[in-house]
Each structure stands twice: as structure tokens, then as C-alpha cells.
Write a protein that holds these residues in place. Structure first.
Motif, PDB file in Angstrom:
ATOM      1  N   HIS A   2       0.818  -1.210   0.000  1.00  0.00           N
ATOM      2  CA  HIS A   2       0.000   0.000   0.000  1.00  0.00           C
ATOM      3  C   HIS A   2       0.855   1.264   0.000  1.00  0.00           C
ATOM      4  N   GLU A   3       2.156   1.127   0.208  1.00  0.00           N
ATOM      5  CA  GLU A   3       3.052   2.285   0.175  1.00  0.00           C
ATOM      6  C   GLU A   3       3.088   2.928  -1.213  1.00  0.00           C
ATOM      7  N   GLY A   5       0.495   3.363  -3.237  1.00  0.00           N
ATOM      8  CA  GLY A   5      -0.642   4.291  -3.263  1.00  0.00           C
ATOM      9  C   GLY A   5      -0.392   5.523  -2.405  1.00  0.00           C
ATOM     10  N   ILE A   6       0.258   5.317  -1.263  1.00  0.00           N
ATOM     11  CA  ILE A   6       0.586   6.440  -0.381  1.00  0.00           C
ATOM     12  C   ILE A   6       1.599   7.356  -1.061  1.00  0.00           C
TER      13      ILE A   6
END
Length: 114
Positions: A2-3, A5-6
Motif C-alpha cells: 500500500h506504500e 498508493g501512499i
């Protein structure tokens, strides 16, 4: 991861801010990441570096991670403490009525531009 997307959201914030302020180039971006945010700082740097190449304004920038510890305030005695574990008991009175103050952050705190 998910990093990724962050990192994409972080880059969007940086580009919007830099463009709104007439920046010619972004030198560095500082992100505050709380220990409870479930974000791996190294993975975020890797994702940031992979994406930034697509944008000339930030292509040479560096992502700086400012790790924020978990701190809380006891609602019974008012003591403030820092926690290393996921066990939030007041070290002064033993109460579990602890309100988190820091540790959940995920923010852009500084953008250095020319």
C-alpha cells in the motif's frame, strides 16, 4: 504494497503545492510517519523514488522520513508517556485510560523548493 498508493498521493500533494507556489524544482520532501500508521518508511521511499521520475519538477527530490513515536496522555492522572509496545497503560498510575497524542500521523510536513 500500500506504500505505492501512499507515495502516489504524497507526490500529488507535493506537485499541487509546488505548482501553486511557483516552484521551479522540489529539492526534498519531509513526511512525518507515526509508528502506528502501518507504513514502512523504506518501502515508501522506494515507491516515491520509482514514481518521481515521471515528474520533472520532483525528479531530483529526496524523501525524508521523520518517524513519530507513540505518545499518550492518561485521562486519570494526566501523565504523558511514550510507548514502545502496543500496550497503553499509564506508567504512573497503571490506568488503561490513555488517549493517544502522537503515533498515527502520516503527513507532509515540509517541502523544500527552489
Amino acid at each position: 504494497m500500500h506504500e505505492l498508493g501512499i507515495a502516489s498521493s504524497l507526490i500529488e500533494i507535493v506537485l499541487d503545492t509546488a505548482n501553486a507556489n511557483g516552484a521551479k524544482v522540489v529539492r526534498s520532501v519531509t513526511a512525518k510517519i507515526g509508528r502506528l500508521s502501518a507504513v514502512d518508511g523504506e518501502a515508501l521511499k522506494f515507491a516515491f523514488d520509482a514514481i518521481k521520475e515521471e515528474y520533472p519538477l520532483i525528479a531530483e527530490s529526496v524523501l525524508i522520513i521523520d518517524s513519530v513515536p507513540v505518545t499518550g496522555k492518561c485521562n486519570k492522572c494526566g501523565a504523558t508517556d511514550t510507548y514502545d509496545e502496543m500496550f497503553f497503560a499509564c506508567s504512573k498510575c497503571g490506568s488503561y485510560e490513555v488517549e493517544l497524542i502522537t503515533g498515527e500521523e502520516l503527513t507532509v510536513s515540509e517541502i523544500e523548493v527552489d
